[in-house]
Structures are given as structure tokens and as C-alpha cells.
Design an enzyme around this catalytic site. Sequence first.
Site, mmCIF file in Angstrom:
data_model
loop_
_atom_site.group_PDB
_atom_site.id
_atom_site.type_symbol
_atom_site.label_atom_id
_atom_site.label_comp_id
_atom_site.label_asym_id
_atom_site.label_seq_id
_atom_site.Cartn_x
_atom_site.Cartn_y
_atom_site.Cartn_z
ATOM 1 N N PHE A 67 0.860 -1.179 0.000
ATOM 2 C CA PHE A 67 0.000 0.000 0.000
ATOM 3 C C PHE A 67 0.894 1.226 0.000
ATOM 4 O O PHE A 67 1.599 1.506 0.974
ATOM 5 C CB PHE A 67 -0.939 0.054 1.200
ATOM 6 C CG PHE A 67 -1.845 1.259 1.144
ATOM 7 C CD1 PHE A 67 -2.982 1.234 0.354
ATOM 8 C CD2 PHE A 67 -1.536 2.421 1.819
ATOM 9 C CE1 PHE A 67 -3.799 2.358 0.255
ATOM 10 C CE2 PHE A 67 -2.335 3.542 1.734
ATOM 11 C CZ PHE A 67 -3.482 3.513 0.948
ATOM 12 N N ASP A 123 9.450 3.210 1.441
ATOM 13 C CA ASP A 123 8.242 3.974 1.746
ATOM 14 C C ASP A 123 8.015 3.906 3.254
ATOM 15 O O ASP A 123 7.543 2.904 3.778
ATOM 16 C CB ASP A 123 7.045 3.405 0.987
ATOM 17 C CG ASP A 123 5.758 4.170 1.275
ATOM 18 O OD1 ASP A 123 5.763 5.045 2.163
ATOM 19 O OD2 ASP A 123 4.740 3.862 0.631
ATOM 20 N N LYS A 139 2.426 11.764 6.674
ATOM 21 C CA LYS A 139 1.633 11.572 7.883
ATOM 22 C C LYS A 139 2.222 12.290 9.089
ATOM 23 O O LYS A 139 1.984 13.470 9.287
ATOM 24 C CB LYS A 139 1.423 10.080 8.137
ATOM 25 C CG LYS A 139 0.643 9.389 7.013
ATOM 26 C CD LYS A 139 0.202 8.011 7.379
ATOM 27 C CE LYS A 139 -0.477 7.301 6.213
ATOM 28 N NZ LYS A 139 -1.726 7.938 5.762
#
Length: 405
Positions: free
Chosen positions: A146, A231, A260
Site C-alpha cells: 500500500f 516507503d 503523515k
Amino acid sequence: MTSDALSSRDHIALAERWGAHDSVPFPVVLARGEGAWVEDLDGRRLLDFHGGYSAINFGHRHPALVAAAKAQLDRGLTLSTRAFHHDQYGPFCRELAEVTGTETVLPSNSGGEAVDTALKIARKWAHQVKGVPDGAAEIIVAGSNFHGRTMAIVSFSTQPNHRAGFGPFMPGFKVVPFGDIEALRSAVTGNTAAVLLEPIQGEAGVIVPPKGYLAEVRELCDANDTLFIADEVQCGLARPGTTLALDHEGVRADLYTLGKSLSGGLVPLSAVIGRADVLGVITPGDHGSTFGGNPMACAVGRAAVGLLATGEFQERSRELGAYLHSRLGELDGVSEVRGRGLWAGVQIDEERLAGRRLTEELAARGLLCKEARGHLRIAPPLVVTREEIDLGVSIIADVLAGTGG
């Protein structure tokens, strides 16, 4: 009618009527937050074990982050675009590079945007530096990944619901099983520009790869003149008990994507960071973002980086994460606890209530968390206390006890 006069039911009805249905929120309308707690519109306090998908690493309403945002608002400069310099950009880039041990920073807004940017950089680097013919560069990714939901990213997703109806997809990607170094080795060719991996796969259920796998990926990339892109949008920035998740393995990537918690969840902020020579293939006009690296985001980002620089949150995540994993592992009905630091994937026995129904029951009892592949994913703010962990685990225990066979 002002929003203050609306009930929770009114707010949910408005969202259903006027908002696009891109998610299925819990029937809770949040209004305030403090530390590891949130409060709904009716004044009910809920313990946050969700943490905004790891965005709220420093807790809700952290005073240093709030003060940075207020100070920048008071200065009246929230956007200048990259057409001009501003006095937060250079210091933010330097401080982020220093705390992560990298060389160059390219700020953007969302995690997906950062990943998409890293893919562009890798392709241009492969063409200009490695000598891969233009249009022939390949990027290898892992199954169950993801990385966001841009068109480029869903082109290599293995989640059917992320792809259905969105084709045709972008070519140039190969997918191999996560954690399988031989499959990765077989996929590498002379046209391979980069290997893109999450050091810990969050949406897959907080999956930690086999010991030594990430070091083998690094060695394989080195041997084949290939970039390693990590990532760390969800798994980085103190969440795993180290500043970057790869730090735990003593491994360095060529590029990292962050997001984030880079702003503590206050404002959209992400970045591609890494080697100066790799990021250096981007020249003026190649790439850009109106809001990327804006004064407000950089000011808040500097405050967040300052919190990382103390090492306090990395230590909290290591110590309290070990305690969280131990407590979760004691629960009846739990077959496995995965993860690192204050991040846990909790696998529930098949005969127990699991997935969405379990998280709904937990929310009804005052604990917020999210399901991942049918099981619990827990990521409390790193300001959580031992007592709050005990409370959250006891709520999970009570719900599981009520659903046992």
C-alpha cells in the site's frame, strides 16, 4: 444553522448526502482531541489506538506543534509557492535531512504524492544515469503493498478494490512476494530502475519481513546499480522505535518517502528525502507543487522534526511497544501479534469476531482502532501511557471474551 447546533446524527446525514462515499466511517463524530484521547460531539471520550494511520505520532494537540502553527498564522504567511523563497523552507529541509541522516529533501503534501514523485525520480535517474532507454525503466514492488491511491500507484496494487474500474493501468512495474529475496533477484534486469518497498507493510496487517531481508535487498540493489526506495510514510518517524524503520536493520535506502506524522497530523506534509545525486536529476520545470513546502507546513514540520531530534519518542515507542506487544500476546483469542514499536497487527482466532465488526464493537466501548485484512491494527499516539495501554488492552480482552466459543 451553524455546525455547532447540529447533532451527531445530523453531521452523519450531511456527510452521507453531500460527501462522496470514498470510505465507511464509524458512526462517531469527533470534535476534540488531547494526547491519546479524542472526544465526540456528545462529550464521550474515546481512547485513540488508531493514531490517524500513524499520522498522530506526537498525540493530539501537541503544544509544540500547535504553537508552531499559531505562530505562523500570526505572521500571516501560509503560502508563497516555490516561485519565491520563504524563511521556513531551507531550515526545514536542513533539519529533516540532519535528523534522518540524508542529504536532500523535496517536500510535497501527501504520502501518495511523495511516492509518485519518487517513482518519477527513479525513472529519470535510470534514464540519465544508468543508461536505461527512455520509456523502458522498470520498478519492482512487493505484493500486498500500500503506497497510496494515485493512478501510478494503483497500477501496481494487488488489492482488487483499489484497481477495479480504474484501468487502463500504467506499465513499467513488476510485483514479487514481500520478503522473498529469490523472487526479487529473479525479477531484476538491466532495465530495473528501483525496488520500492515498505520496510513494514501496514495495510497488509503490519507485516515485518524476515530477518536479514532488507539488508539483502540493499545488497541486491548495489550489485545491480538499482535504487532502493523505502516507503516510510506509515512505518517511519519514531513509530517503530527508531527514527526510520530501516534504521532498525542498519540499512540505508537511496530514497525515502515520508508523510503523515512529518507534521504530527496537523497539516498535509510529505517529502522525498535521500541521496543528493539521485534527487539531483530533478531540475527546474521537471516537477512542482503549489502547496509543496509551503510556510505553514514547513513551520509545523520543523517543530515535529525538533521532537524527533530529542530521541524521546523513539525511546517511548521501543519501551511501551514491547509492553503493548506483551499484553496483546496474553489475550485469549489472539493467535499472533506482529509489528515493531507502538505498531501492532493483532491476528484474531478465526472463530472469534474479527475485522470490521470487532472494531465497531471496540468503538462502542470507547476504543478506536482499525481492521487490516480482517484483523486489528493498533497504532496509538506515541504519547500513550502504560496505564492507557492497559485500559485499551482490557477493552479488547472484554470484547474478545464476549465473542469466544
